[in-house]
Design a protein around this motif. Structure first.
Motif, short mmCIF file in Angstrom:
data_model
loop_
_atom_site.label_atom_id
_atom_site.label_comp_id
_atom_site.label_asym_id
_atom_site.label_seq_id
_atom_site.Cartn_x
_atom_site.Cartn_y
_atom_site.Cartn_z
N TYR A 194 0.85 -1.19 0.00
CA TYR A 194 0.00 0.00 0.00
C TYR A 194 0.89 1.24 0.00
O TYR A 194 1.58 1.53 0.99
CB TYR A 194 -0.90 -0.02 1.24
N GLN A 198 1.07 4.92 0.01
CA GLN A 198 0.40 6.20 0.23
C GLN A 198 1.40 7.29 0.60
O GLN A 198 1.51 8.31 -0.07
CB GLN A 198 -0.65 6.05 1.34
N GLY A 248 2.95 12.65 4.89
CA GLY A 248 2.37 11.41 5.39
C GLY A 248 1.01 11.71 5.97
O GLY A 248 -0.02 11.30 5.44
N THR A 249 1.00 12.51 7.03
CA THR A 249 -0.26 12.84 7.70
C THR A 249 -1.22 13.57 6.78
O THR A 249 -2.39 13.23 6.68
CB THR A 249 0.06 13.74 8.93
N TRP A 267 8.34 4.49 2.30
CA TRP A 267 7.94 3.67 3.46
C TRP A 267 7.19 2.38 3.16
O TRP A 267 7.32 1.42 3.93
CB TRP A 267 7.08 4.46 4.48
N PHE A 289 12.19 -3.43 12.16
CA PHE A 289 11.50 -3.81 10.92
C PHE A 289 12.51 -4.08 9.80
O PHE A 289 12.22 -3.78 8.64
CB PHE A 289 10.58 -2.66 10.45
N ASN A 320 11.00 -2.02 3.30
CA ASN A 320 10.30 -0.76 2.99
C ASN A 320 10.98 -0.08 1.80
O ASN A 320 12.21 -0.06 1.70
CB ASN A 320 10.34 0.17 4.21
N THR A 358 3.57 5.50 15.03
CA THR A 358 3.70 6.38 13.85
C THR A 358 2.84 5.91 12.68
O THR A 358 2.14 6.72 12.07
CB THR A 358 5.19 6.43 13.42
N TYR A 359 2.90 4.61 12.38
CA TYR A 359 2.18 4.19 11.16
C TYR A 359 0.67 4.13 11.39
O TYR A 359 0.21 4.09 12.51
CB TYR A 359 2.74 2.89 10.57
N GLU A 360 -0.04 4.14 10.29
CA GLU A 360 -1.52 4.11 10.31
C GLU A 360 -2.10 5.25 11.14
O GLU A 360 -3.06 5.07 11.87
CB GLU A 360 -2.02 2.75 10.83
N GLY A 361 -1.51 6.42 10.97
CA GLY A 361 -2.00 7.59 11.68
C GLY A 361 -1.09 7.89 12.85
O GLY A 361 -1.04 7.12 13.82
N GLU A 362 -0.34 9.01 12.74
CA GLU A 362 0.60 9.40 13.79
C GLU A 362 -0.22 9.71 15.06
O GLU A 362 -1.29 10.32 14.98
CB GLU A 362 1.38 10.62 13.27
N THR A 396 -0.23 11.68 17.80
CA THR A 396 -0.72 13.00 18.21
C THR A 396 -1.85 13.44 17.29
O THR A 396 -2.87 13.98 17.73
CB THR A 396 0.42 14.04 18.17
N VAL A 397 -1.64 13.20 16.00
CA VAL A 397 -2.64 13.62 15.02
C VAL A 397 -3.96 12.87 15.28
O VAL A 397 -5.04 13.45 15.22
CB VAL A 397 -2.10 13.36 13.59
N LEU A 447 -5.70 14.27 18.29
CA LEU A 447 -6.35 15.55 17.96
C LEU A 447 -7.65 15.31 17.17
O LEU A 447 -8.60 16.08 17.28
CB LEU A 447 -5.39 16.44 17.18
C1 LIG Z 1 7.52 1.10 10.19
C2 LIG Z 1 6.69 1.95 9.28
C3 LIG Z 1 5.95 1.35 8.28
C4 LIG Z 1 5.20 2.12 7.39
N1 LIG Z 1 4.52 1.50 6.38
C5 LIG Z 1 3.85 2.25 5.47
C6 LIG Z 1 3.20 1.63 4.35
O1 LIG Z 1 3.20 0.41 4.21
N2 LIG Z 1 2.59 2.44 3.43
C7 LIG Z 1 2.57 3.78 3.56
O2 LIG Z 1 2.00 4.45 2.69
N3 LIG Z 1 3.17 4.41 4.62
C8 LIG Z 1 3.81 3.68 5.57
N4 LIG Z 1 4.43 4.29 6.64
C9 LIG Z 1 4.38 5.74 6.76
C10 LIG Z 1 3.48 6.22 7.89
O3 LIG Z 1 2.14 5.94 7.59
C11 LIG Z 1 3.72 7.73 8.13
O4 LIG Z 1 5.07 7.88 8.55
C12 LIG Z 1 2.75 8.27 9.15
O5 LIG Z 1 1.47 8.40 8.60
C13 LIG Z 1 3.18 9.63 9.73
O6 LIG Z 1 3.32 10.57 8.73
P1 LIG Z 1 4.66 11.42 8.57
O7 LIG Z 1 5.82 10.50 8.55
O8 LIG Z 1 4.44 12.32 7.42
O9 LIG Z 1 4.77 12.28 9.89
P2 LIG Z 1 4.42 13.80 10.02
O10 LIG Z 1 2.98 14.01 9.74
O11 LIG Z 1 5.38 14.64 9.28
O12 LIG Z 1 4.65 13.98 11.59
C14 LIG Z 1 5.80 14.60 12.16
C15 LIG Z 1 5.36 15.36 13.43
O13 LIG Z 1 4.46 16.41 13.05
C16 LIG Z 1 3.30 16.35 13.86
N5 LIG Z 1 2.13 16.79 13.10
C17 LIG Z 1 1.84 16.56 11.78
N6 LIG Z 1 0.65 17.10 11.46
C18 LIG Z 1 0.16 17.66 12.57
C19 LIG Z 1 -1.03 18.33 12.89
N7 LIG Z 1 -1.99 18.52 11.98
N8 LIG Z 1 -1.20 18.78 14.15
C20 LIG Z 1 -0.27 18.57 15.09
N9 LIG Z 1 0.89 17.92 14.85
C21 LIG Z 1 1.10 17.46 13.61
C22 LIG Z 1 3.17 14.90 14.29
O14 LIG Z 1 2.44 14.78 15.50
C23 LIG Z 1 4.64 14.50 14.45
O15 LIG Z 1 5.06 14.83 15.75
C24 LIG Z 1 5.17 3.54 7.54
C25 LIG Z 1 5.91 4.14 8.58
C26 LIG Z 1 6.64 3.36 9.44
C27 LIG Z 1 7.44 4.03 10.53
#
Ligand SMILES: Cc1cc2nc3c(=O)[nH]c(=O)nc-3n(C[C@H](O)[C@H](O)[C@H](O)COP(=O)(O)OP(=O)(O)OC[C@H]3O[C@@H](n4cnc5c(N)ncnc54)[C@H](O)[C@@H]3O)c2cc1C
Length: 536
Positions: free
Chosen positions: A19, A21, A27-28, A59, A115, A120, A302-306, A308-309, A312
């Motif tokens: 998947y 995304q 990410g978020t 990822w 992992f 990845n 972190t994965y499937e929705g960080e 803190t986010v 919130l």
């Molecule tokens: C082991 C692992 C496996 C994964 N597997 C997959 C996969 O198979 N497929 C895939 O598509 N993805 C995958 N991911 C990615 C994962 O889904 C994202 O890393 C995750 O959704 C978080 O997004 P980000 O990395 O952009 O973090 P960010 O959103 O950049 O977060 C960084 C910081 O910013 C803060 N932040 C962001 N937005 C806000 C807000 N609106 N309000 C307050 N604070 C905020 C967060 O709380 C956090 O502290 C994987 C990640 C990991 C670690």
């Protein structure tokens, strides 16, 4: 039609998928994804592109060298209009040679905290064409001429996300059962120190501080399993309603799944880390499995929705519920307690008293957030800025709500199940519920002091209850982790195997190191000896 085309091939393992995304840049924030899928009605194809470095997918598990297909989430453009992000099923490698297809750039993202075997990957597209039916069209569609047909219900796509979060709560129960099994078995084998000079060294499991570190992991595993089951039942009910076009209960499920995912993953990660530290130096050995388990568990924050986010998002639902309730409108069952306007009752040091206390804390925190946001908005602050300035409190309110849900569910479900259990088994499970509840009351005593009528005397009594529970549970702890019934091959741990041969296994594993294959390593002749002789 699409399911007929893809599902049998996937089930027969003719194709391997992932998947895709998340991108390097986003990410978020899903709307910020940059990969584009532009429809070309002349050839009835979508053209996939990664217009920038930050548009590269980054990822997805198995993407690097394993998968030959993936679901790619991309911005859909048709007839010059951007219709937002949509999923496409895309073949990225030749099914015979496994070579990346022309226009596909795919690779591995590099070493991670854990992992290691997840493979990845990253993925970019350069004018890569896929047929029109590559777009997953159960909900929204693009017709042959490029006309975009909106989804019947825009919320339908939430279903999968919620499903995975529900599964994660149960995963956390499992990871905690693994951590608790390893650390408790090791603590039964390990003897350390001599508190009484004339007696043998006690098992470290007899130190009350050790029990404090470990029994909560054991109890939490049960709490999360039960909560996961409850969430699953709720999910099935909501999903059934959804398929008949009724999405009324989806927002409540979404809100509760978000905060439960966040709280259970964070608790599991910190408790697995506590399990590791409770094993002293040996817990730091990879062969104990605890460092690997920590890496796996903390990733779920972190994965499937960080986390803190997600907290919130639940907070948004709580604030909305508060506003709705204040206007006299009915609230969903899990949020109904927010509108309890009765005077703060006399504190009771019972399970029900503590659960009611957590609901007061949550309601009090939500009210505090709403007041702060309202005040800021009245002073001319934009709603978004007011939200951001209140967000630390919002996260705390959301966590308190989640704790109230877990505590109430754990208590209710164990009480229900206990009727069919033998009295001794029911008693032990009740002790775990009791321990879990009192543990969190003591952890959040500051909040309880702020929002309920708990007094110093009550807190002292709770502390005593907690210490009594540790003592009562101690004789059953090894039995309780054996009851998880995890095979040695699954635990994969020198410290946690059923036979307790901890020291023998540690040495056996150490001797497998390639460095132990020869008495003198070549580095001695190449570097160490010349260094010692001053000839480097
Ligand atoms: C082991 C692992 C496996 C994964 N597997 C997959 C996969 O198979 N497929 C895939 O598509 N993805 C995958 N991911 C990615 C994962 O889904 C994202 O890393 C995750 O959704 C978080 O997004 P980000 O990395 O952009 O973090 P960010 O959103 O950049 O977060 C960084 C910081 O910013 C803060 N932040 C962001 N937005 C806000 C807000 N609106 N309000 C307050 N604070 C905020 C967060 O709380 C956090 O502290 C994987 C990640 C990991 C670690």
């Amino acid at each position: 039609e699409q399911q007929e085309k893809w599902v049998p091939r996937a089930v027969n393992m003719e194709i391997i998928g992932t998947y895709a995304q998340t991108e390097l840049g986003h990410g978020t924030f899903l709307r910020g994804l940059e990969t584009t899928a532009t429809y070309d009605p002349n050839t009835e194809e979508f053209v996939l592109n990664s217009p920038t470095l930050t548009a590269y997918k980054w990822w997805p598990g198995g993407l690097a060298h394993t998968a030959n297909h993936c679901v790619v989430v991309a911005q859909l453009h048709s007839k010059g209009v951007n219709h937002g992000v949509h999923p496409f099923i895309v073949q990225i490698r030749d099914e015979d040679t496994h070579m990346p297809l022309p226009g596909v750039k795919v690779g591995e993202i590099g070493p991670k905290l854990s992992f290691s075997t997840a493979n990845n990957g990253f993925l970019g597209f350069d004018n890569f064409r896929v047929p029109r039916d590559s777009m997953l069209m159960k909900n929204a569609q693009v017709l042959k001429d490029g006309t975009y047909v909106k989804s019947r219900l825009s919320k339908l796509t939430y279903g999968t996300m919620v499903f995975i979060r529900v599964m994660i709560v149960t995963d956390m129960a499992y990871y905690l059962s693994v951590g608790a099994t390893i650390a408790i078995r090791y603590s039964a084998v390990r003897h350390q120190s001599k508190p009484k000079e004339n007696e043998p060294e006690p098992q470290i499991l007899d130190y009350v501080t050790q029990q404090h570190k470990l029994f909560i992991a054991l109890a939490s595993s049960h709490a999360f399993r039960v909560t996961g089951q409850w969430l699953w039942t709720t999910f099935v009910r909501v999903n059934k309603a959804l398929t008949s076009g009724n999405a009324d209960t989806l927002p409540e499920l979404h809100a509760v799944a978000c905060c439960l995912k966040a709280v259970t993953t964070r608790d599991a990660a910190s408790m697995v880390e506590a399990c590791r530290m409770s094993c002293g130096g040996h817990g730091y050995m990879t062969s104990s499995y605890l460092p690997i388990l920590y890496g796996i568990t903390t990733a779920a924050c972190t994965y499937e929705g960080e986390n803190t986010v997600l907290l919130l998002q639940t907070a948004r639902s709580l604030v909305k519920a508060w506003q709705k309730g204040s206007k006299g409108k009915p609230l969903s069952p899990t949020e109904a307690y927010l509108m309890d306007k009765s005077p703060v009752p006399k504190w009771e040091n019972t399970l029900d008293g503590i659960i009611a206390g957590f609901r007061r804390v949550s309601a009090g925190k939500v009210q505090d957030c709403v007041s702060k946001i309202d005040k800021l908005v009245k002073m001319g602050t934009s709603y978004e800025d007011a939200w951001n300035q209140t967000s630390v409190r919002l996260v705390a309110a959301s966590e308190a709500h989640s704790r109230a849900v877990i505590l109430a569910t754990f208590r209710a479900e164990v009480s229900r199940a206990a009727a069919a259990l033998s009295p001794p088994l029911a008693r032990v499970l009740h002790q775990l519920v009791h321990l879990y509840t009192v543990y969190w009351a003591l952890e959040r005593v500051g909040d309880l002091l702020l929002y309920t009528s708990i007094a110093e005397r009550d807190v002292q009594e709770l502390q005593q209850q907690y210490e009594d529970l540790l003592q009562k549970i101690r004789p059953n702890t090894v039995g309780l982790v054996d009851a998880f019934d995890l095979r040695d091959e699954i635990l994969n741990s020198t410290l946690g195997a059923y036979d307790g041969r901890v020291y023998e296994r540690l040495m056996e594993e150490a001797l497998k190191s390639p460095l132990n294959a020869e008495p003198v390593n070549q580095s001695f002749h190449k570097y160490l000896k010349p260094f010692m002789q001053g000839k480097l």
